[in-house]
Design a protein around this motif. Sequence first.
Motif, short mmCIF file in Angstrom:
data_model
loop_
_atom_site.label_atom_id
_atom_site.label_comp_id
_atom_site.label_asym_id
_atom_site.label_seq_id
_atom_site.Cartn_x
_atom_site.Cartn_y
_atom_site.Cartn_z
N ASP A 157 -2.09 51.11 -16.06
CA ASP A 157 -1.85 50.47 -14.77
C ASP A 157 -1.37 49.04 -15.06
OD1 ASP A 157 -1.83 49.33 -12.27
OD2 ASP A 157 -4.00 49.47 -11.97
N LEU A 158 -0.06 48.84 -15.02
CA LEU A 158 0.48 47.54 -15.39
C LEU A 158 0.12 46.45 -14.38
CD1 LEU A 158 4.05 48.57 -16.67
CD2 LEU A 158 2.07 47.89 -18.04
N SER A 159 -0.28 46.83 -13.17
CA SER A 159 -0.65 45.81 -12.18
C SER A 159 -1.87 45.02 -12.64
CB SER A 159 -0.92 46.45 -10.82
OG SER A 159 -2.11 47.22 -10.84
N ALA A 160 -2.70 45.60 -13.53
CA ALA A 160 -3.89 44.89 -14.01
C ALA A 160 -3.49 43.63 -14.78
CB ALA A 160 -4.72 45.80 -14.90
N PHE A 161 -2.34 43.64 -15.44
CA PHE A 161 -1.91 42.46 -16.18
C PHE A 161 -1.53 41.31 -15.25
CE2 PHE A 161 -1.25 45.92 -19.18
CZ PHE A 161 -1.78 45.40 -20.35
N GLY A 162 -1.24 41.63 -14.00
CA GLY A 162 -0.95 40.59 -13.01
C GLY A 162 -2.20 39.87 -12.54
N ARG A 163 -3.37 40.36 -12.93
CA ARG A 163 -4.63 39.73 -12.53
C ARG A 163 -5.13 38.73 -13.56
NH1 ARG A 163 -7.79 45.06 -10.37
NH2 ARG A 163 -9.39 43.56 -9.81
N ILE A 164 -4.34 38.56 -14.64
CA ILE A 164 -4.65 37.58 -15.68
C ILE A 164 -3.35 36.88 -16.07
CG2 ILE A 164 -6.61 38.86 -16.63
CD1 ILE A 164 -4.74 39.92 -18.83
N ASN A 165 -3.49 35.81 -16.86
CA ASN A 165 -2.34 35.25 -17.57
C ASN A 165 -2.39 35.84 -18.98
OD1 ASN A 165 -1.47 33.58 -15.46
ND2 ASN A 165 -2.81 31.91 -16.10
N PRO A 166 -1.65 36.93 -19.23
CA PRO A 166 -1.80 37.63 -20.51
C PRO A 166 -1.58 36.69 -21.69
CG PRO A 166 -0.45 38.91 -18.98
CD PRO A 166 -0.64 37.56 -18.37
N CYS A 167 -2.57 36.67 -22.59
CA CYS A 167 -2.50 35.81 -23.78
C CYS A 167 -2.31 34.35 -23.41
CB CYS A 167 -1.40 36.28 -24.72
SG CYS A 167 -1.62 37.99 -25.22
N GLY A 168 -2.72 33.97 -22.18
CA GLY A 168 -2.64 32.58 -21.75
C GLY A 168 -1.30 32.16 -21.20
N PHE A 169 -0.37 33.11 -21.03
CA PHE A 169 0.97 32.77 -20.54
C PHE A 169 1.09 33.17 -19.07
CE2 PHE A 169 1.58 32.78 -25.07
CZ PHE A 169 2.53 31.78 -25.28
N GLU A 170 1.29 32.18 -18.23
CA GLU A 170 1.42 32.45 -16.80
C GLU A 170 2.68 33.26 -16.52
OE1 GLU A 170 1.68 29.94 -12.59
OE2 GLU A 170 1.28 28.92 -14.48
N GLY A 171 2.51 34.34 -15.74
CA GLY A 171 3.65 35.13 -15.33
C GLY A 171 4.25 36.02 -16.40
N LEU A 172 3.58 36.17 -17.54
CA LEU A 172 4.11 37.01 -18.61
C LEU A 172 4.12 38.47 -18.15
CD1 LEU A 172 5.08 37.27 -21.59
CD2 LEU A 172 2.69 37.61 -22.21
N GLU A 173 5.26 39.08 -18.19
CA GLU A 173 5.39 40.47 -17.73
C GLU A 173 4.91 41.42 -18.82
OE1 GLU A 173 8.83 43.62 -16.20
OE2 GLU A 173 9.36 41.53 -16.58
N ALA A 174 4.31 42.52 -18.39
CA ALA A 174 3.93 43.59 -19.30
C ALA A 174 4.80 44.81 -19.03
CB ALA A 174 2.46 43.95 -19.13
N THR A 175 5.03 45.58 -20.07
CA THR A 175 5.77 46.82 -19.92
C THR A 175 5.03 47.92 -20.68
OG1 THR A 175 7.97 47.83 -19.99
CG2 THR A 175 7.32 46.49 -21.91
N SER A 176 5.58 49.13 -20.67
CA SER A 176 4.92 50.28 -21.29
C SER A 176 5.96 51.24 -21.81
CB SER A 176 4.04 51.00 -20.26
OG SER A 176 4.85 51.54 -19.22
N LEU A 177 5.52 52.15 -22.68
CA LEU A 177 6.42 53.19 -23.16
C LEU A 177 7.00 53.97 -21.99
CD1 LEU A 177 4.63 54.69 -26.31
CD2 LEU A 177 6.16 52.73 -26.15
N LYS A 178 6.15 54.30 -21.03
CA LYS A 178 6.60 55.06 -19.86
C LYS A 178 7.71 54.31 -19.12
CE LYS A 178 6.00 58.02 -16.30
NZ LYS A 178 5.33 59.28 -16.13
N ARG A 179 7.52 53.03 -18.88
CA ARG A 179 8.53 52.25 -18.17
C ARG A 179 9.82 52.15 -18.99
NH1 ARG A 179 7.02 46.82 -14.91
NH2 ARG A 179 6.15 48.45 -13.56
N LEU A 180 9.67 52.21 -20.31
CA LEU A 180 10.84 52.14 -21.19
C LEU A 180 11.50 53.50 -21.40
CD1 LEU A 180 9.30 49.69 -23.79
CD2 LEU A 180 11.14 49.15 -22.18
N GLY A 181 10.98 54.52 -20.71
CA GLY A 181 11.60 55.84 -20.75
C GLY A 181 11.07 56.76 -21.82
N VAL A 182 9.95 56.38 -22.46
CA VAL A 182 9.36 57.22 -23.51
C VAL A 182 8.18 57.99 -22.92
CG1 VAL A 182 8.26 57.27 -25.78
CG2 VAL A 182 10.05 55.58 -25.29
N GLU A 183 8.30 59.31 -22.87
CA GLU A 183 7.23 60.16 -22.35
C GLU A 183 6.35 60.60 -23.52
OE1 GLU A 183 6.51 60.89 -19.27
OE2 GLU A 183 8.28 60.07 -18.25
N MET A 184 5.13 60.11 -23.56
CA MET A 184 4.24 60.40 -24.69
C MET A 184 2.81 60.20 -24.23
SD MET A 184 4.38 58.50 -28.43
CE MET A 184 6.05 59.03 -28.78
#
Length: 203
Positions: A157-184
């Motif tokens: 659930d990538l929305s969970a990363f919006g509830r923190i500043n990932p690694c201390g970086f405000e607004g840092l976007e997260a992605t996933s294999l699924k979003r990148l088109g990799v089904e695994m």
Amino acid sequence: MSEVILKNLGLADYEPVWRRMQAFTDERDARTPDELWLVEHPPVFTLGLNARREHVLDPGDIPVVPVDRGGQVTYHGPGQAVLYVLLDLRRRRLGVRALVTHLEQAVVSMLADHGIRAEPRPDAPGVYVDGAKVAALGLRVRRGASYHGIALNVDPDLSAFGRINPCGFEGLEATSLKRLGVEMDVETAGRALAEKLLMKLEG
């Protein structure tokens, strides 16, 4: 090179696995084989030793656990392949920086197999695709041995990363294999990542 045992822990709560890593590291000796643990965690935010609490913006009902790895705040949850590296670094003559590089390059190599260009960032450990974080990394070294490791976003659930500043970086976007088109699935992704890391360690 010394033996490495790969264990799949399945879906397991974060804190008991963390305590097991600590105990394994404290109890191991020069003859203890190295281990890699593959695991998927229920939702949790973890705060590394350098983390500031204000980077946890809106935890809601997700637990927040201060831990003993390096780094800032990150999220673990279902759909994420977590690979913990319990290695005797002294025996391997491997420095922490080299281990970080091996972990990052294992993800880069794995994604390259799927036609995706990924890269580490010098200012923020982990692996990124077009500026979005696909893998987070944090380690602890004690008694010459490592624990904690790397977390690869397969389909969390990538929305969970919006509830923190990932690694201390405000607004840092997260992605996933699924979003990148990799089904695994998580287990397949975790095993592929472990194999890439073993190749780096044996190289």
